[in-house]
Design a protein around this motif. Structure first.
Motif, mmCIF file in Angstrom:
data_model
loop_
_atom_site.group_PDB
_atom_site.id
_atom_site.type_symbol
_atom_site.label_atom_id
_atom_site.label_comp_id
_atom_site.label_asym_id
_atom_site.label_seq_id
_atom_site.Cartn_x
_atom_site.Cartn_y
_atom_site.Cartn_z
ATOM 1 N N VAL A 152 0.854 -1.178 0.000
ATOM 2 C CA VAL A 152 0.000 0.000 0.000
ATOM 3 C C VAL A 152 0.895 1.233 0.000
ATOM 4 O O VAL A 152 1.796 1.356 0.826
ATOM 5 C CB VAL A 152 -0.931 0.021 1.232
ATOM 6 C CG1 VAL A 152 -1.764 1.294 1.258
ATOM 7 C CG2 VAL A 152 -1.814 -1.201 1.255
ATOM 8 N N GLN A 153 0.663 2.123 -0.948
ATOM 9 C CA GLN A 153 1.405 3.378 -1.006
ATOM 10 C C GLN A 153 0.483 4.485 -0.522
ATOM 11 O O GLN A 153 -0.682 4.554 -0.929
ATOM 12 C CB GLN A 153 1.865 3.658 -2.433
ATOM 13 C CG GLN A 153 2.826 2.602 -2.944
ATOM 14 C CD GLN A 153 3.185 2.829 -4.402
ATOM 15 O OE1 GLN A 153 2.537 3.592 -5.107
ATOM 16 N NE2 GLN A 153 4.223 2.153 -4.844
ATOM 17 N N VAL A 154 1.006 5.339 0.356
ATOM 18 C CA VAL A 154 0.215 6.434 0.897
ATOM 19 C C VAL A 154 0.789 7.743 0.367
ATOM 20 O O VAL A 154 1.966 8.045 0.560
ATOM 21 C CB VAL A 154 0.230 6.426 2.442
ATOM 22 C CG1 VAL A 154 -0.616 7.563 2.992
ATOM 23 C CG2 VAL A 154 -0.252 5.086 2.978
ATOM 24 N N ALA A 155 -0.043 8.519 -0.313
ATOM 25 C CA ALA A 155 0.358 9.814 -0.867
ATOM 26 C C ALA A 155 0.371 10.867 0.244
ATOM 27 O O ALA A 155 -0.232 10.668 1.302
ATOM 28 C CB ALA A 155 -0.616 10.218 -1.971
ATOM 29 N N PRO A 156 1.051 11.975 0.013
ATOM 30 C CA PRO A 156 1.091 13.042 1.025
ATOM 31 C C PRO A 156 -0.289 13.538 1.451
ATOM 32 O O PRO A 156 -0.467 13.966 2.586
ATOM 33 C CB PRO A 156 1.874 14.168 0.335
ATOM 34 C CG PRO A 156 2.740 13.463 -0.661
ATOM 35 C CD PRO A 156 1.908 12.289 -1.130
ATOM 36 N N ASN A 157 -1.271 13.443 0.562
ATOM 37 C CA ASN A 157 -2.621 13.904 0.919
ATOM 38 C C ASN A 157 -3.440 12.831 1.627
ATOM 39 O O ASN A 157 -4.610 13.024 1.906
ATOM 40 C CB ASN A 157 -3.367 14.407 -0.316
ATOM 41 C CG ASN A 157 -3.660 13.301 -1.318
ATOM 42 O OD1 ASN A 157 -3.270 12.148 -1.127
ATOM 43 N ND2 ASN A 157 -4.322 13.655 -2.400
ATOM 44 N N GLY A 158 -2.841 11.644 1.872
ATOM 45 C CA GLY A 158 -3.529 10.568 2.574
ATOM 46 C C GLY A 158 -4.168 9.529 1.680
ATOM 47 O O GLY A 158 -4.650 8.503 2.155
ATOM 48 N N MET A 159 -4.186 9.776 0.366
ATOM 49 C CA MET A 159 -4.765 8.802 -0.560
ATOM 50 C C MET A 159 -3.917 7.537 -0.552
ATOM 51 O O MET A 159 -2.696 7.588 -0.524
ATOM 52 C CB MET A 159 -4.793 9.379 -1.977
ATOM 53 C CG MET A 159 -5.382 8.417 -2.990
ATOM 54 S SD MET A 159 -5.191 8.992 -4.689
ATOM 55 C CE MET A 159 -3.450 8.679 -4.948
ATOM 56 N N LYS A 160 -4.582 6.393 -0.561
ATOM 57 C CA LYS A 160 -3.887 5.111 -0.579
ATOM 58 C C LYS A 160 -4.096 4.442 -1.921
ATOM 59 O O LYS A 160 -5.183 4.500 -2.486
ATOM 60 C CB LYS A 160 -4.401 4.199 0.536
ATOM 61 C CG LYS A 160 -4.117 4.749 1.909
ATOM 62 C CD LYS A 160 -4.679 3.869 2.989
ATOM 63 C CE LYS A 160 -4.446 4.520 4.341
ATOM 64 N NZ LYS A 160 -5.021 3.726 5.413
ATOM 65 N N SER A 161 -3.038 3.811 -2.423
ATOM 66 C CA SER A 161 -3.147 3.107 -3.695
ATOM 67 C C SER A 161 -2.314 1.847 -3.646
ATOM 68 O O SER A 161 -1.404 1.711 -2.834
ATOM 69 C CB SER A 161 -2.692 3.996 -4.854
ATOM 70 O OG SER A 161 -1.318 4.311 -4.709
ATOM 71 N N VAL A 162 -2.676 0.911 -4.521
ATOM 72 C CA VAL A 162 -1.988 -0.372 -4.607
ATOM 73 C C VAL A 162 -1.816 -0.711 -6.072
ATOM 74 O O VAL A 162 -2.752 -0.563 -6.865
ATOM 75 C CB VAL A 162 -2.812 -1.496 -3.917
ATOM 76 C CG1 VAL A 162 -2.141 -2.845 -4.077
ATOM 77 C CG2 VAL A 162 -3.025 -1.177 -2.460
#
Length: 85
Positions: A35-45
């Motif tokens: 899971v990658q978490v962006a600086p704005n809190g969005m999570k993506s895989v």
């Protein structure tokens, strides 16, 4: 899928789909995902090809659209392994 010659995005051919399924679908536990978490809190895989599914939609004579998932070899429980964060 990205075309090797033109670099344009395109749908894979049926043979390419079968090759992806054959090379990535294995019995047992699926590969772990990160899971990658962006600086704005969005999570993506970024999911591997073993999570690939096909959806087919058709329009009938009245204009109604129906869709269904094509059956794939998903007995390894890939959907249970997806992050729920």
């Amino acid at each position: 899928m990205r075309d090797a010659e033109t670099g344009a995005l395109r749908l894979p051919t049926p043979a390419e789909v079968k090759a992806m399924e054959a090379s990535s679908v294995q019995k047992g536990a699926p590969k772990p995902v990160q899971v990658q978490v962006a600086p704005n809190g969005m999570k993506s895989v970024r999911l591997p090809a073993e999570y690939l599914i096909s959806i087919e939609a058709t329009r009938d004579a009245n204009g109604n659209i129906t869709s269904h998932h094509q059956k794939h070899d998903m007995e390894h429980g890939a959907s249970a392994a997806l992050p729920t964060e």
